[in-house]
Design a protein around this motif. Structure first.
Motif, mmCIF file in Angstrom:
data_model
loop_
_atom_site.group_PDB
_atom_site.id
_atom_site.type_symbol
_atom_site.label_atom_id
_atom_site.label_comp_id
_atom_site.label_asym_id
_atom_site.label_seq_id
_atom_site.Cartn_x
_atom_site.Cartn_y
_atom_site.Cartn_z
ATOM 1 N N ILE A 21 68.220 49.377 14.023
ATOM 2 C CA ILE A 21 68.983 47.985 14.404
ATOM 3 C C ILE A 21 69.953 48.411 15.643
ATOM 4 O O ILE A 21 69.814 47.630 16.575
ATOM 5 C CB ILE A 21 69.741 47.321 13.175
ATOM 6 C CG1 ILE A 21 68.540 47.091 12.270
ATOM 7 C CG2 ILE A 21 70.485 46.358 13.831
ATOM 8 C CD1 ILE A 21 69.272 46.546 10.881
ATOM 9 N N VAL A 22 70.641 49.361 15.413
ATOM 10 C CA VAL A 22 71.622 49.876 16.397
ATOM 11 C C VAL A 22 70.948 50.271 17.831
ATOM 12 O O VAL A 22 71.561 50.031 18.875
ATOM 13 C CB VAL A 22 72.400 51.052 15.634
ATOM 14 C CG1 VAL A 22 73.369 51.690 17.153
ATOM 15 C CG2 VAL A 22 73.240 50.626 14.678
ATOM 16 N N GLY A 23 69.806 50.714 17.659
ATOM 17 C CA GLY A 23 69.102 51.065 18.952
ATOM 18 C C GLY A 23 69.429 52.436 19.487
ATOM 19 O O GLY A 23 70.032 53.287 18.839
ATOM 20 N N THR A 24 68.968 52.847 20.708
ATOM 21 C CA THR A 24 68.949 54.196 21.326
ATOM 22 C C THR A 24 69.930 54.444 22.239
ATOM 23 O O THR A 24 70.198 55.568 22.716
ATOM 24 C CB THR A 24 67.697 54.499 21.896
ATOM 25 O OG1 THR A 24 67.435 53.690 22.977
ATOM 26 C CG2 THR A 24 66.553 54.654 20.816
ATOM 27 N N GLY A 25 70.617 53.389 22.555
ATOM 28 C CA GLY A 25 71.789 53.640 23.742
ATOM 29 C C GLY A 25 71.191 53.213 25.241
ATOM 30 O O GLY A 25 72.017 53.261 25.946
ATOM 31 N N ALA A 26 69.839 53.142 25.298
ATOM 32 C CA ALA A 26 69.353 52.678 26.476
ATOM 33 C C ALA A 26 69.667 51.225 26.886
ATOM 34 O O ALA A 26 69.753 50.490 25.899
ATOM 35 C CB ALA A 26 67.902 53.053 26.605
ATOM 36 N N PHE A 27 69.232 50.791 27.830
ATOM 37 C CA PHE A 27 69.555 49.250 28.185
ATOM 38 C C PHE A 27 68.180 48.937 28.780
ATOM 39 O O PHE A 27 67.330 49.448 29.402
ATOM 40 C CB PHE A 27 70.540 48.984 29.431
ATOM 41 C CG PHE A 27 70.506 49.803 30.353
ATOM 42 C CD1 PHE A 27 69.843 49.211 31.476
ATOM 43 C CD2 PHE A 27 70.927 51.076 30.642
ATOM 44 C CE1 PHE A 27 69.639 49.822 32.855
ATOM 45 C CE2 PHE A 27 70.954 51.722 31.911
ATOM 46 C CZ PHE A 27 70.183 51.274 32.997
ATOM 47 N N GLY A 28 68.160 47.510 28.708
ATOM 48 C CA GLY A 28 66.860 46.754 29.226
ATOM 49 C C GLY A 28 66.975 45.951 30.399
ATOM 50 O O GLY A 28 65.872 45.668 31.066
ATOM 51 N N GLN A 29 68.183 45.775 30.577
ATOM 52 C CA GLN A 29 68.317 44.559 31.810
ATOM 53 C C GLN A 29 69.932 44.917 32.303
ATOM 54 O O GLN A 29 70.716 45.215 31.456
ATOM 55 C CB GLN A 29 68.414 43.417 31.427
ATOM 56 C CG GLN A 29 68.578 42.556 32.685
ATOM 57 C CD GLN A 29 68.609 40.781 32.041
ATOM 58 O OE1 GLN A 29 68.299 40.637 31.022
ATOM 59 N NE2 GLN A 29 68.553 39.912 32.761
ATOM 60 N N VAL A 30 70.088 45.072 33.808
ATOM 61 C CA VAL A 30 71.262 45.064 34.308
ATOM 62 C C VAL A 30 71.260 43.784 35.395
ATOM 63 O O VAL A 30 70.547 43.630 36.226
ATOM 64 C CB VAL A 30 71.479 46.591 35.035
ATOM 65 C CG1 VAL A 30 72.754 46.469 36.124
ATOM 66 C CG2 VAL A 30 71.142 47.608 34.119
ATOM 67 N N THR A 31 72.359 43.378 35.213
ATOM 68 C CA THR A 31 72.709 42.462 36.214
ATOM 69 C C THR A 31 73.800 42.731 37.453
ATOM 70 O O THR A 31 74.732 43.172 36.605
ATOM 71 C CB THR A 31 73.132 40.832 35.781
ATOM 72 O OG1 THR A 31 71.931 40.606 35.061
ATOM 73 C CG2 THR A 31 73.200 39.744 36.788
ATOM 74 N N ALA A 32 73.733 42.663 38.636
ATOM 75 C CA ALA A 32 74.827 43.095 39.460
ATOM 76 C C ALA A 32 74.752 42.155 40.704
ATOM 77 O O ALA A 32 73.838 41.696 41.097
ATOM 78 C CB ALA A 32 74.697 44.470 40.025
ATOM 79 N N ASP A 33 76.078 41.729 41.165
ATOM 80 C CA ASP A 33 76.166 40.844 42.326
ATOM 81 C C ASP A 33 76.357 41.574 43.483
ATOM 82 O O ASP A 33 76.966 42.659 43.771
ATOM 83 C CB ASP A 33 77.423 40.039 42.057
ATOM 84 C CG ASP A 33 77.372 39.281 41.108
ATOM 85 O OD1 ASP A 33 76.134 38.418 40.758
ATOM 86 O OD2 ASP A 33 78.373 38.743 40.151
ATOM 87 N N ARG A 34 75.612 41.363 44.628
ATOM 88 C CA ARG A 34 75.633 41.827 45.898
ATOM 89 C C ARG A 34 75.718 40.916 46.879
ATOM 90 O O ARG A 34 75.309 39.592 46.791
ATOM 91 C CB ARG A 34 74.387 42.863 46.330
ATOM 92 C CG ARG A 34 74.012 43.884 45.240
ATOM 93 C CD ARG A 34 75.072 44.943 45.371
ATOM 94 N NE ARG A 34 74.847 46.035 44.479
ATOM 95 C CZ ARG A 34 75.434 46.274 43.361
ATOM 96 N NH1 ARG A 34 76.283 45.602 42.958
ATOM 97 N NH2 ARG A 34 75.232 47.406 42.658
ATOM 98 N N ASP A 35 76.358 40.983 48.066
ATOM 99 C CA ASP A 35 76.614 40.194 49.164
ATOM 100 C C ASP A 35 75.392 40.247 50.091
ATOM 101 O O ASP A 35 75.041 41.478 50.247
ATOM 102 C CB ASP A 35 77.715 40.491 50.010
ATOM 103 C CG ASP A 35 79.253 40.001 49.251
ATOM 104 O OD1 ASP A 35 78.933 39.434 48.366
ATOM 105 O OD2 ASP A 35 80.082 40.866 49.497
ATOM 106 N N LEU A 36 74.943 39.311 50.845
ATOM 107 C CA LEU A 36 73.909 39.091 51.719
ATOM 108 C C LEU A 36 74.303 38.355 52.742
ATOM 109 O O LEU A 36 74.564 37.131 52.587
ATOM 110 C CB LEU A 36 72.563 38.811 50.853
ATOM 111 C CG LEU A 36 71.136 38.522 51.908
ATOM 112 C CD1 LEU A 36 70.703 39.774 52.466
ATOM 113 C CD2 LEU A 36 70.178 37.643 51.280
ATOM 114 N N SER A 37 74.046 38.713 54.088
ATOM 115 C CA SER A 37 74.591 38.031 55.194
ATOM 116 C C SER A 37 73.293 37.790 55.938
ATOM 117 O O SER A 37 72.640 38.777 56.364
ATOM 118 C CB SER A 37 75.477 38.754 55.819
ATOM 119 O OG SER A 37 75.850 38.073 57.071
#
Length: 156
Positions: A21-37
Motif C-alpha cells: 500500500i505504501v509503495g516503493t517510493g518511485a513516482f508515476g507522474q511529474v508535472t512542471a511548468d515551463r515558459d515557451l515563447s
C-alpha cells in the motif's frame, strides 16, 4: 496473543500488505511548468517566404500582415481558369538541406499544384491554382475550405 505459526503468518501477511500500500517510493507522474515563447514575422524575414504574383490578377487579402489571403475576381462562370505560378514559396536556410513543398485544397472547384521533388534553401517553388466554376451548380465557389501549403525539411 500467543506466538504460534498461524499468528506469525498473519502478522507477516499484514506487514507485506502494508508495504504494498505504501509503495516503493518511485513516482508515476511529474508535472512542471515551463515558459515557451513563439514569435512570428513577416514573410520577408521568415523561415519560409511566400510571395503572391499579383501580375496574374490575384490580389493578397491578408489583413494582419502575417497571413496570405488570395482573391480571384472576375472569373467566367462555367469555365476552368488556370493561374500558373500564383505563389512563390522560398524556404530559407543554409547548407545543403532540402525541402519538400506540397499543397492541397479542400475548396470545392479549386485545385492546387506544387512542384514534385525537393527544393534547396533559397530556391523558389511555384504553386499554381486551377479554378473550375463548373464544379458547382450556381457558379459560386465554396469559400469555407482551406488551402494548405506544407514545407518539410527533408534533412531532419
Amino acid at each position: 496473543m500467543r506466538i504460534t505459526r498461524r499468528n506469525t503468518l498473519v502478522v507477516l501477511v499484514l506487514i507485506v500488505g502494508a508495504g504494498g500500500i505504501v509503495g516503493t517510493g518511485a513516482f508515476g507522474q511529474v508535472t512542471a511548468d515551463r515558459d515557451l515563447s513563439v514569435e512570428t514575422t513577416g514573410d520577408g524575414s521568415a523561415n519560409v517566404q511566400i510571395d503572391v504574383n499579383e501580375e496574374l490578377g490575384v490580389s493578397e487579402t491578408g489583413s494582419d500582415g502575417t497571413t496570405v489571403g488570395l482573391s480571384f475576381e472576375n472569373l467566367n462562370r462555367n469555365a476552368t481558369t488556370v493561374f500558373n505560378n500564383t505563389l512563390s514559396v522560398t524556404p530559407q536556410g543554409s547548407g545543403s538541406g532540402t525541402y519538400d513543398v506540397s499543397a492541397s485544397s479542400s475548396v470545392t472547384g479549386v485545385t492546387v499544384d506544387a512542384p514534385s521533388g525537393t527544393v534547396s534553401p533559397g530556391t523558389t517553388a511555384n504553386i499554381s491554382f486551377t479554378i473550375d466554376s463548373t464544379a458547382v451548380d450556381d457558379g459560386t465557389l465554396d469559400e469555407d475550405g482551406t488551402i494548405t501549403i506544407t514545407v518539410d525539411d527533408t534533412t531532419q
